[in-house]
Design a protein around this motif. Sequence first.
Motif, PDB file in Angstrom:
ATOM      1  N   ILE A  74     124.781 -10.328  53.665  1.00  0.00           N
ATOM      2  CA  ILE A  74     126.251 -10.372  53.524  1.00  0.00           C
ATOM      3  C   ILE A  74     126.730  -9.422  52.429  1.00  0.00           C
ATOM      4  N   GLU A  75     125.905  -8.411  52.112  1.00  0.00           N
ATOM      5  CA  GLU A  75     126.231  -7.533  50.981  1.00  0.00           C
ATOM      6  C   GLU A  75     127.504  -6.711  51.192  1.00  0.00           C
ATOM      7  N   SER A  76     127.972  -6.648  52.437  1.00  0.00           N
ATOM      8  CA  SER A  76     129.176  -5.839  52.685  1.00  0.00           C
ATOM      9  C   SER A  76     130.466  -6.575  52.302  1.00  0.00           C
ATOM     10  N   LEU A  77     130.365  -7.843  51.998  1.00  0.00           N
ATOM     11  CA  LEU A  77     131.587  -8.590  51.684  1.00  0.00           C
ATOM     12  C   LEU A  77     132.225  -8.085  50.387  1.00  0.00           C
ATOM     13  N   ASN A  78     133.525  -8.283  50.301  1.00  0.00           N
ATOM     14  CA  ASN A  78     134.306  -7.792  49.167  1.00  0.00           C
ATOM     15  C   ASN A  78     134.377  -8.865  48.080  1.00  0.00           C
ATOM     16  N   LEU A  79     133.335  -8.923  47.257  1.00  0.00           N
ATOM     17  CA  LEU A  79     133.259  -9.984  46.243  1.00  0.00           C
ATOM     18  C   LEU A  79     134.059  -9.599  45.000  1.00  0.00           C
ATOM     19  N   VAL A  80     134.938 -10.501  44.571  1.00  0.00           N
ATOM     20  CA  VAL A  80     135.684 -10.245  43.334  1.00  0.00           C
ATOM     21  C   VAL A  80     135.169 -11.095  42.179  1.00  0.00           C
ATOM     22  N   GLY A  81     134.245 -11.965  42.468  1.00  0.00           N
ATOM     23  CA  GLY A  81     133.653 -12.793  41.420  1.00  0.00           C
ATOM     24  C   GLY A  81     132.630 -13.710  42.044  1.00  0.00           C
ATOM     25  N   ALA A  82     131.762 -14.275  41.210  1.00  0.00           N
ATOM     26  CA  ALA A  82     130.713 -15.139  41.745  1.00  0.00           C
ATOM     27  C   ALA A  82     130.228 -16.094  40.666  1.00  0.00           C
ATOM     28  N   ASP A  83     129.615 -17.176  41.123  1.00  0.00           N
ATOM     29  CA  ASP A  83     128.944 -18.065  40.173  1.00  0.00           C
ATOM     30  C   ASP A  83     127.627 -18.557  40.751  1.00  0.00           C
ATOM     31  N   VAL A  84     126.730 -18.926  39.846  1.00  0.00           N
ATOM     32  CA  VAL A  84     125.484 -19.621  40.195  1.00  0.00           C
ATOM     33  C   VAL A  84     125.467 -20.865  39.313  1.00  0.00           C
ATOM     34  N   VAL A  85     125.581 -22.026  39.966  1.00  0.00           N
ATOM     35  CA  VAL A  85     125.857 -23.241  39.200  1.00  0.00           C
ATOM     36  C   VAL A  85     124.830 -24.336  39.471  1.00  0.00           C
ATOM     37  N   GLU A  86     124.921 -25.358  38.655  1.00  0.00           N
ATOM     38  CA  GLU A  86     124.133 -26.601  38.802  1.00  0.00           C
ATOM     39  C   GLU A  86     122.648 -26.415  38.542  1.00  0.00           C
ATOM     40  N   VAL A  87     122.284 -25.389  37.783  1.00  0.00           N
ATOM     41  CA  VAL A  87     120.901 -25.291  37.314  1.00  0.00           C
ATOM     42  C   VAL A  87     120.777 -26.201  36.084  1.00  0.00           C
ATOM     43  N   ALA A  88     119.988 -27.268  36.234  1.00  0.00           N
ATOM     44  CA  ALA A  88     119.810 -28.246  35.153  1.00  0.00           C
ATOM     45  C   ALA A  88     118.318 -28.272  34.797  1.00  0.00           C
ATOM     46  N   PRO A  89     117.940 -27.472  33.815  1.00  0.00           N
ATOM     47  CA  PRO A  89     116.516 -27.200  33.602  1.00  0.00           C
ATOM     48  C   PRO A  89     115.685 -28.411  33.181  1.00  0.00           C
ATOM     49  N   ALA A  90     116.317 -29.465  32.690  1.00  0.00           N
ATOM     50  CA  ALA A  90     115.521 -30.630  32.258  1.00  0.00           C
ATOM     51  C   ALA A  90     114.741 -31.229  33.420  1.00  0.00           C
ATOM     52  N   TYR A  91     115.189 -31.005  34.651  1.00  0.00           N
ATOM     53  CA  TYR A  91     114.536 -31.611  35.817  1.00  0.00           C
ATOM     54  C   TYR A  91     113.649 -30.631  36.579  1.00  0.00           C
ATOM     55  N   GLN A  92     113.459 -29.436  36.019  1.00  0.00           N
ATOM     56  CA  GLN A  92     112.610 -28.473  36.713  1.00  0.00           C
ATOM     57  C   GLN A  92     111.188 -28.535  36.151  1.00  0.00           C
ATOM     58  N   GLY A  93     110.270 -27.882  36.854  1.00  0.00           N
ATOM     59  CA  GLY A  93     108.893 -27.863  36.411  1.00  0.00           C
ATOM     60  C   GLY A  93     108.670 -26.851  35.290  1.00  0.00           C
ATOM     61  N   ALA A  94     107.459 -26.886  34.734  1.00  0.00           N
ATOM     62  CA  ALA A  94     107.138 -25.991  33.620  1.00  0.00           C
ATOM     63  C   ALA A  94     107.157 -24.526  34.050  1.00  0.00           C
ATOM     64  N   GLY A  95     107.038 -24.292  35.357  1.00  0.00           N
ATOM     65  CA  GLY A  95     107.048 -22.920  35.854  1.00  0.00           C
ATOM     66  C   GLY A  95     108.433 -22.352  36.051  1.00  0.00           C
ATOM     67  N   GLU A  96     109.476 -23.075  35.687  1.00  0.00           N
ATOM     68  CA  GLU A  96     110.881 -22.623  35.710  1.00  0.00           C
ATOM     69  C   GLU A  96     111.384 -22.254  37.100  1.00  0.00           C
ATOM     70  N   GLU A  97     110.858 -22.917  38.159  1.00  0.00           N
ATOM     71  CA  GLU A  97     111.190 -22.440  39.510  1.00  0.00           C
ATOM     72  C   GLU A  97     112.690 -22.428  39.813  1.00  0.00           C
ATOM     73  N   THR A  98     113.420 -23.442  39.319  1.00  0.00           N
ATOM     74  CA  THR A  98     114.852 -23.506  39.635  1.00  0.00           C
ATOM     75  C   THR A  98     115.618 -22.379  38.951  1.00  0.00           C
ATOM     76  N   ALA A  99     115.329 -22.190  37.672  1.00  0.00           N
ATOM     77  CA  ALA A  99     116.015 -21.127  36.938  1.00  0.00           C
ATOM     78  C   ALA A  99     115.606 -19.743  37.463  1.00  0.00           C
ATOM     79  N   LEU A 100     114.339 -19.617  37.887  1.00  0.00           N
ATOM     80  CA  LEU A 100     113.904 -18.343  38.486  1.00  0.00           C
ATOM     81  C   LEU A 100     114.709 -18.044  39.745  1.00  0.00           C
ATOM     82  N   ALA A 101     114.910 -19.076  40.563  1.00  0.00           N
ATOM     83  CA  ALA A 101     115.714 -18.884  41.769  1.00  0.00           C
ATOM     84  C   ALA A 101     117.146 -18.503  41.387  1.00  0.00           C
TER      85      ALA A 101
END
Length: 404
Positions: free
Chosen positions: A339-366
């Motif tokens: 979908i890279e052709s879309l006309n993005l004027v802003g974006a967010d990446v939300v709800e990463v709560a690292p206390a519940y992720q593994g030691a390998g940081e998989e959620t934050a890596l994603a």
Amino acid sequence: MRPAVLSAVLAAAGSVVNACGGSHDHDRDFSPEELAELEKKWGFEWGFSGIGSFAHLKYVKCLTTPSELFDIGIIGVPFDTAVSYRPGARFGPRAIRQASSRQTSFRGFNPRANINPYQNWAKILDCGDVPVTPMDNAMALVQMTEAFKELGSRKPASQLLQKPKLITLGGDHSLALPALRALKEIYGRPLRVLHFDAHLDTWHPEKYPSTWTSDQAQFNHGSMFWMASNEGLLSNSSSSRSVHAGLRTRLSGDDFSDFDDDTAQNWYRLTSDDIDDLGTAGIISAILEQFAPREGEEQDPIYLSVDIDVLDPAFAPGTGTPEPGGWTSRELIRILRGIESLNLVGADVVEVAPAYQGAGEETALAGAQVVYEILSSMVKKGREGMGRVDVEQGEKKKTGKDEL
Ligand SMILES: [Mn+2]
């Protein structure tokens, strides 16, 4: 100590300093060549070194440094007091930055996108965090709105943009409301939203059952798009809908009334299971079809909102409201590229709560990878305007039509 002895000691100390620091006289200015030499020798950061800005980008506290122009700003919003289940996304911006460590401009070429977003036309800064209060959500909403307006109204560094673009590191999902309030004011028109999430987030606040309702309780991470609709921040209509992708939430009661409410707000729904029937290519074309410009019209400006819980908890357990049965990281990356052709004027990446992720940081890596894919798309899309700006050079005002 006699003065003569003291001066001898000081002179000796001075020569030690000189020996350590080379023969530089630090009172003089360094020439550009000398600075370039220092940069050449010491300017590099390994993935594991540095103080932890997003992708080793230059860190500037943009809110208090208006003189430092940027095209794309990474802005952290460490706010999580509007959640319905697990808190902890206030630590999301730090976790995503940490997990972005292996993203460097040196090795930043995106082979899926055929671009290195960190070595192209765009000046990208890590703008630091908005200092949002965790003690008063009404005030937090004001602070977030003001911060987004302040940064989004700045002059961009490049002529390719009319306004700088922000990618927000959340924080809980409620921050999309202040982001949309600010964008409506900045662009002078409502927007459409592409929303990746397990959940609808268009819930009427009364869908959270309580006798103890309040106006303040309306502002939460499951109702912010309902509020946005009510406030006229979305340009949704039956012929131009906003889009959910990756849905698999349970619904209220024993019927589809949540979907009915969502449809009434003019949202189009793609479920998590749709990928089994359509594949990533089918999901991509369904999204692009919804956002296809109408005959003779420009492409609508779109706000992209990615709740990391769109991914299965196998890939992103570190989140506020996990739901089994989600997409893989690879599928999401593939869809974002599509979908890279879309006309993005802003974006967010939300709800990463690292206390519940593994030691390998998989959620934050994603989360960090999603930011990288969005950056790749924004830089690539902006590059399309290069010829146009060359032609218009010298003209006082450019049309910027591809952006709005
Ligand atoms: Mn969600």
